[in-house]
Structure formats: structure tokens, C-alpha cells
Scaffold this active site. Structure first.
Site, PDB file in Angstrom:
ATOM      1  N   HIS A 137      -6.792  36.945   2.184  1.00 12.53           N
ATOM      2  CA  HIS A 137      -7.026  37.422   0.820  1.00 12.53           C
ATOM      3  C   HIS A 137      -6.885  38.942   0.810  1.00 12.53           C
ATOM      4  O   HIS A 137      -7.430  39.626   1.679  1.00 12.53           O
ATOM      5  CB  HIS A 137      -8.426  37.013   0.359  1.00 12.53           C
ATOM      6  CG  HIS A 137      -8.849  37.618  -0.944  1.00 12.53           C
ATOM      7  ND1 HIS A 137      -9.757  38.658  -1.035  1.00 12.53           N
ATOM      8  CD2 HIS A 137      -8.480  37.341  -2.222  1.00 12.53           C
ATOM      9  CE1 HIS A 137      -9.941  38.982  -2.303  1.00 12.53           C
ATOM     10  NE2 HIS A 137      -9.176  38.207  -3.034  1.00 12.53           N
ATOM     11  N   HIS A 183      -4.742  47.292  -4.639  1.00 14.84           N
ATOM     12  CA  HIS A 183      -5.696  46.475  -5.386  1.00 14.84           C
ATOM     13  C   HIS A 183      -5.883  47.134  -6.742  1.00 14.84           C
ATOM     14  O   HIS A 183      -6.573  48.148  -6.864  1.00 14.84           O
ATOM     15  CB  HIS A 183      -7.023  46.384  -4.624  1.00 14.84           C
ATOM     16  CG  HIS A 183      -7.886  45.250  -5.084  1.00 14.84           C
ATOM     17  ND1 HIS A 183      -9.232  45.186  -4.831  1.00 14.84           N
ATOM     18  CD2 HIS A 183      -7.590  44.123  -5.769  1.00 14.84           C
ATOM     19  CE1 HIS A 183      -9.728  44.077  -5.354  1.00 14.84           C
ATOM     20  NE2 HIS A 183      -8.749  43.419  -5.922  1.00 14.84           N
TER      21      HIS A 183
END
Length: 596
Positions: A137, A183
Site C-alpha cells: 500500500h 501521496h
């Protein structure tokens, strides 16, 4: 038997001496030696082979293997005798076989007596949906989810450990003419997509030849999507696999996809005009959960977006870029093997089986909530399709959840923060030690079939005991080599104990521990535990050594997690790992596993 003396200084003036004897063969080892040596003082190569075949159940052991083991022991003994002026080297007079001490020494070699098979042995010719897949992830993050660096280094580390699914979040760079991995809407620093893709190509198959899947979360304009397609094709060349027919009605097999790289993402058109799926990406949904950014941080990120001229809507695309008749980078769409999406509205509607296969993304919370009501539907869906589970947004420190919440329902891609920490990561590492550590573990048959009345497996139902695992913990050693003399205690040798636990479906959970052995670098416990198992196929054996401390938290002395279905019976040398999952150089336990 050798004796070691350890000196510890107290209060800078008093010396404490601890005399510790080298470990001797436990009674079980002596009895087994006597049985296979037919009461003699040495065990021949033929007798050793019979021990390996019958007691250790090593069917691949050959006559040449057992001869080589005995010859190595004899060479070692000869060297000991020659270096000993008195001629009293170990095993003198034992003839052409192993002495009981040499046999005991041999059992501690994990190369021969490790707890798991080291080669791939599952059927690799079923569709991808039939496997649990080692999944990362936000694979590019070096630390926490909000402010750490983005880099290709954690991607390389993950691939070197056998991770097969790498996640990249794609965003336009500040000038909107290139793609970075970052991100989104956090303070993480970006890394170029080119660098990430080149590192994936270089390290994809160092640990395993089975396929690497790149899951893309893209927030790009059609022009940049086309650039991604061109970049991906140029970098990977023939390594890149994509289907010749669209859509797929069944996923290809890991065997067919050896040495290939696959792309999984939401098709571009669905990003812009989707009635079936939400537009928000995984990362945005994570941040939108209870773990959302603090107001101060949100302001900073929004200001940064404005400085970059971002003006993103929910999906990271400028509204003026949306054209209803645009084909949205057809070459990009063509490269997608595993079409992805996220549920909007009632999850059950998205668990209906259609003709084409797809991937569905759910947060750990969404999966837990859905499984409470629609567990059978989830298992039915995962028999042909793929579910990816990702951590909830509150895990900003890159912690992880219990992976069994996904595995119990057949979820193939249980996505983990591989740079994270804690027991949950140990469980993930343990599961994927199975099948030779290739990153693909065949799902149990009960997750791939339905019963006579069209019923599906229910992990919450208490079933009868299928097998009982007996675990005997004899002893451990190697700490004196891997740790400093005062690492555990300043004034004395360590006080070790071992925790032995089963992690699996709720009915199989169990925790045991040995007594504490005080002041000894070479602890001998000689204790046995029994674990009745209802679903052994999903069980992990967690082993952890700790050093008892009266006044503070017990010190960590090593751990491992082993998949129960893969455990070899008999005497086993079990290597231990540090808290991050790196193998300790010398620390091992001597254990015995038996199934009844």
C-alpha cells in the site's frame, strides 16, 4: 561438554561470574537417534536417510544427500582430532556414521531442517483470482502517510522481499507537463514516475519470477495518461503484459505471466464519467475518513496545490479538461489488465457476478462492515474477481490491520504498509513465506467452492476440530553472537521465554508461553503445547522470544510467523527475525512439529 564463563561488572567494582554449559541433546533427540541407529553409537548414511524420510518426512532426500551430510561430519571430526593434541576430538571411535552429538548439531542446520519448503509447490496454473497475492500500500512512502519522503527505495525493498503488487499514486508535476508519484494533498515529497518504473523493472524478479502488478491511482489529464502509456511501454517493453481481448472474462494464470508486469487501475473513461463507482481515489477516501488532515495541514496543502496551479476537482482533473466525446488516452486504457473500481452506494450491488472480471477496492472498515452482512457474497465474488483491501485513513503512522479480515473472505490483495511496523506486518510476512516465498499463495479449496446447498464458507461459524498441532520448544541459541553482552541485562545474562501463538479465524486463536529461563544465553525450555485447529489452512504459528524484565517492558529477542499448512513435521531449526522482519544472523530455536 563445553562450559562458558560470562563476567558482569556491578557498580563498577564487583564482578559477577556466570558459568553456562553448552547445550546437550534433549532426551527426545537421544531417543530418536537410538531408534534409527538401532541402539548403536553411530548413525550410518542409510540410517540417516531413513530418519529423514520417515521421521522428518522429507520425500526428496536422496542417498547422495545423506552420504554428503555424514561425510561433512566426518571431515569436521577429522579436523577436530588433528587439532587436538590429546586426540580426544568429538566423535572419536564412532566409525563411519554420526555420533549423537553430531546428529544433534545437524538438526540445528536450517538449510537441511528448516520449518518450510524453500521451493514453489502450489499449482500455479489457476487464474490470478485463486491466489492470495503479496500486496503493498502506498509503496513509495518511506515513513508516515502525511509528511514522509516519496522514493523508489521502499519499492525496491518490497520487491526484494517478494512483494508482488506495487501501488503508485500519479499526479501532474508543478508545471503540468510530467508525472510524479506522491501521496496527494499531503506534505509528502514527490518522486518521478520514471524513476519508480525503472526501479520496478530492475528489481521486479530478483525474489520471484511470478508477475508484478502495478496498481495505479491516477489523477491525470488525458494527455498525461497518454504519456504514462508511452513511458510504461518504453521502459518495460516485452515485460509488459496486456490483454488482447477486452474485457477479460477470466484472469490469466501466474504461470503464464512469469516475468511479466501488469497494470491495474480504473479505466480512464470511468474516471471522468462513472455512475458505477465513486470518483474519489483510495488515498482521498482514506484522508476523508476520520483520519483526515488537521485544518492547519489542510490549509497548507491547499495553498501548495494553488501554487502548483493544480485546481483539481475530486479526481484530480481540471474541469475544463473534461470533454464528453474524448477517448481518454485509448493506448493507456489498452494497457490495463485488471480493471479496478470502488463501490458507490450499496456494496452488495457491486458483488454481483458479471461476465467480465474486475478488481474492487475496499477499506479495512468497509470490508469488515460488508462481511458482517454479505460474507457469502464477498466469497462468491472473489472466486472470479479480485478484492483489494487497504488501510483506513487513521493509520497515518503507517501501521497495519489484521490481514485475516481479508483472507477469511477470499480477498486476494490485502494491501499493507510495508515500511510499517508491528505484529500485523509479521503476519503478512509469515503468510508469504508459504509456497517458496514467491508472493502467490493458492487459496484454500473451501474459498473457491460452494457446498451442496449453494452455501459458502463462513469464517465466523465454529466448526469441528480438523487437526491438532503439537509444538515442542526445546531450546534456542545464537543471541550471544548477535547481541552485545549487556544488550538485554546490564548485570547478568538474559532471562528468555518463548511465546507460541496461533493467529487465524477467531475460533483458532490461542496464546501460550514457556517458563522463564534465568541468566542463560542458551535457554532450554523443553515444553510442549497443543493447538486444536478448525481452519488450519488459514492459521499462522507466531513464535516470539522475549527477555523478562521485572521493572520495564520485556525486551524483544526475535520472532517469526510460519504458515501452519506449510509446516514440516519432525525436529526443525527455526530461524528468528528482528522486529522489521530481517533475519537474525545466528538466532535459532530447536523445535518439533507434529500433526495429530
Amino acid at each position: 561438554m563445553a562450559t562458558f564463563t560470562y563476567n558482569y561488572k556491578m557498580f563498577k567494582c564487583f564482578n559477577r561470574k556466570f558459568a553456562i554449559s553448552e547445550q546437550a541433546p534433549p532426551s527426545d533427540v537421544k531417543e530418536t537417534f537410538s531408534e534409527f541407529a538401532k541402539g548403536g553409537s553411530s548413525m550410518s548414511a542409510d540410517q540417516l536417510r531413513r530418519f529423514l524420510l520417515e521421521y522428518q518426512r522429507e520425500p526428496d532426500c536422496t542417498e547422495e544427500d545423506s552420504k554428503r551430510i555424514v561425510e561433512n561430519a566426518l571431515q569436521s571430526r577429522k579436523g577436530n582430532v588433528e587439532s587436538n593434541e590429546a586426540g580426544t576430538g568429538a566423535g572419536t571411535g564412532a566409525g563411519d556414521g554420526l555420533t549423537v552429538d553430531e546428529f544433534f548439531h545437524f538438526l540445528f542446520f536450517d538449510e537441511f531442517n528448516g520449518p518450510l519448503k524453500s521451493e514453489v509447490h502450489h499449482d500455479m496454473n489457476a487464474p490470478l483470482s485463486h491466489y492470495f497475492i503479496y500486496t503493498g500500500h502506498n509503496s513509495y512512502l518511506t515513513g508516515n502517510q502525511l509528511s514522509s519522503d516519496c522514493s523508489d527505495v521502499p519499492i525496491i525493498k518490497a520487491l526484494q522481499r517478494g512483494v508482488r503488487v506495487i501501488e503508485l499514486d500519479l499526479w501532474p508535476n508543478s508545471t503540468k507537463d510530467d508525472i510524479v508519484v506522491v501521496h496527494g494533498r499531503t506534505l509528502t515529497t514527490p518522486v518521478s514516475l520514471v524513476q519508480c518504473l525503472k526501479s520496478i523493472k530492475e528489481h521486479a524478479f530478483v525474489k520471484s519470477r511470478y508477475p508484478v502488478i502495478i496498481t495505479l491511482e491516477d489523477h491525470l489529464t488525458p494527455d498525461l495518461q497518454a504519456k504514462v502509456a508511452e513511458m510504461t511501454t518504453q521502459i518495460f517493453g516485452d515485460m509488459l503484459y496486456f490483454p488482447q481481448t477486452d474485457p477479460l472474462t477470466e484472469f490469466p494464470t501466474p504461470e503464464l505471466l512469469k516475468d511479466r508486469v501488469l497494470i491495474s487501475t480504473k479505466p480512464p473513461k470511468e474516471y471522468l464519467d462513472s455512475k458505477q463507482f465513486k470518483d474519489a481515489s483510495d488515498s482521498e477516501r482514506e484522508l476523508g475518513e476520520e483520519g483526515s488532515l488537521s485544518p492547519a495541514l489542510s490549509v497548507e496543502v491547499e495553498a501548495d496545490d494553488r501554487c502548483n496551479g493544480s485546481d483539481h476537482d475530486e479526481e484530480g482533473l481540471n474541469p475544463r479538461d473534461k470533454k464528453p466525446d474524448q477517448q481518454n488516452a485509448p493506448q493507456y486504457k489498452r494497457l490495463i489488465t485488471i480493471h479496478a473500481g470502488k463501490p458507490k452506494g450499496n456494496i452488495r450491488d457491486h458483488l454481483k457476478i458479471a461476465g467480465d472480471v474486475k478488481r474492487l477496492s475496499l477499506s479495512e472498515q468497509e470490508l469488515e462492515k460488508a462481511s458482517a452482512s454479505y460474507g457469502a457474497d464477498i466469497i462468491r465474488f472473489t472466486q472470479k474477481n479480485i478484492i483489494r483491501v487497504y488501510p483506513k485513513g487513521t493509520r497515518v503512522t503507517s501501521s497495519n490491520y489484521r490481514p485475516h479480515i481479508g483472507w477469511m473472505y477470499g480477498a486476494q490483495m490485502v494491501a499493507f504498509n510495508m515500511q510499517g511496523h508491528g505484529k500485523s506486518l509479521w503476519y503478512m510476512q509469515g503468510m508469504f513465506r508459504a509456497n517458496g516465498g514467491c508472493g502467490y499463495v493458492k487459496k484454500p479449496a473451501f474459498l473457491m467452492e460452494k457446498g451442496p446447498h449453494n452455501e459458502f464458507f463462513d469464517p465466523k461459524r465454529t466448526l469441528p476440530v480438523k487437526t491438532t498441532l503439537k509444538v515442542k520448544v526445546y531450546m534456542g541459541n545464537g543471541w550471544s553472537s548477535d547481541f552485545s553482552k549487556t544488550h538485554f541485562d546490564t548485570f547478568s545474562p538474559p532471562d528468555f521465554y518463548t511465546k507460541v501463538c496461533i493467529v487465524g479465524v477467531p475460533a483458532d486463536q490461542a496464546n501460550k508461553k514457556t517458563k522463564v529461563i534465568q541468566d542463560n544465553w542458551f535457554p532450554i525450555w523443553d515444553e510442549e503445547f497443543e493447538f486444536p485447529l478448525r481452519i488450519p489452512e488459514l492459521a499462522l504459528l507466531r513464535i516470539e522470544v522475549r527477555e523478562y524484565d521485572k521493572h520495564e517492558k520485556d525486551d524483544f529477542g526475535g520472532q517469526t510467523c510460519l504458515p501452519v499448512p506449510e509446516l514440516k513435521s519432525g525436529f526443525r531449526a527455526v530461524p528468528l527475525y528482528d522486529e522489521k522482519g530481517e533475519k537474525l544472523k545466528s538466532v535459532k530455536l530447536l523445535m518439533r512439529f507434529q500433526f495429530t
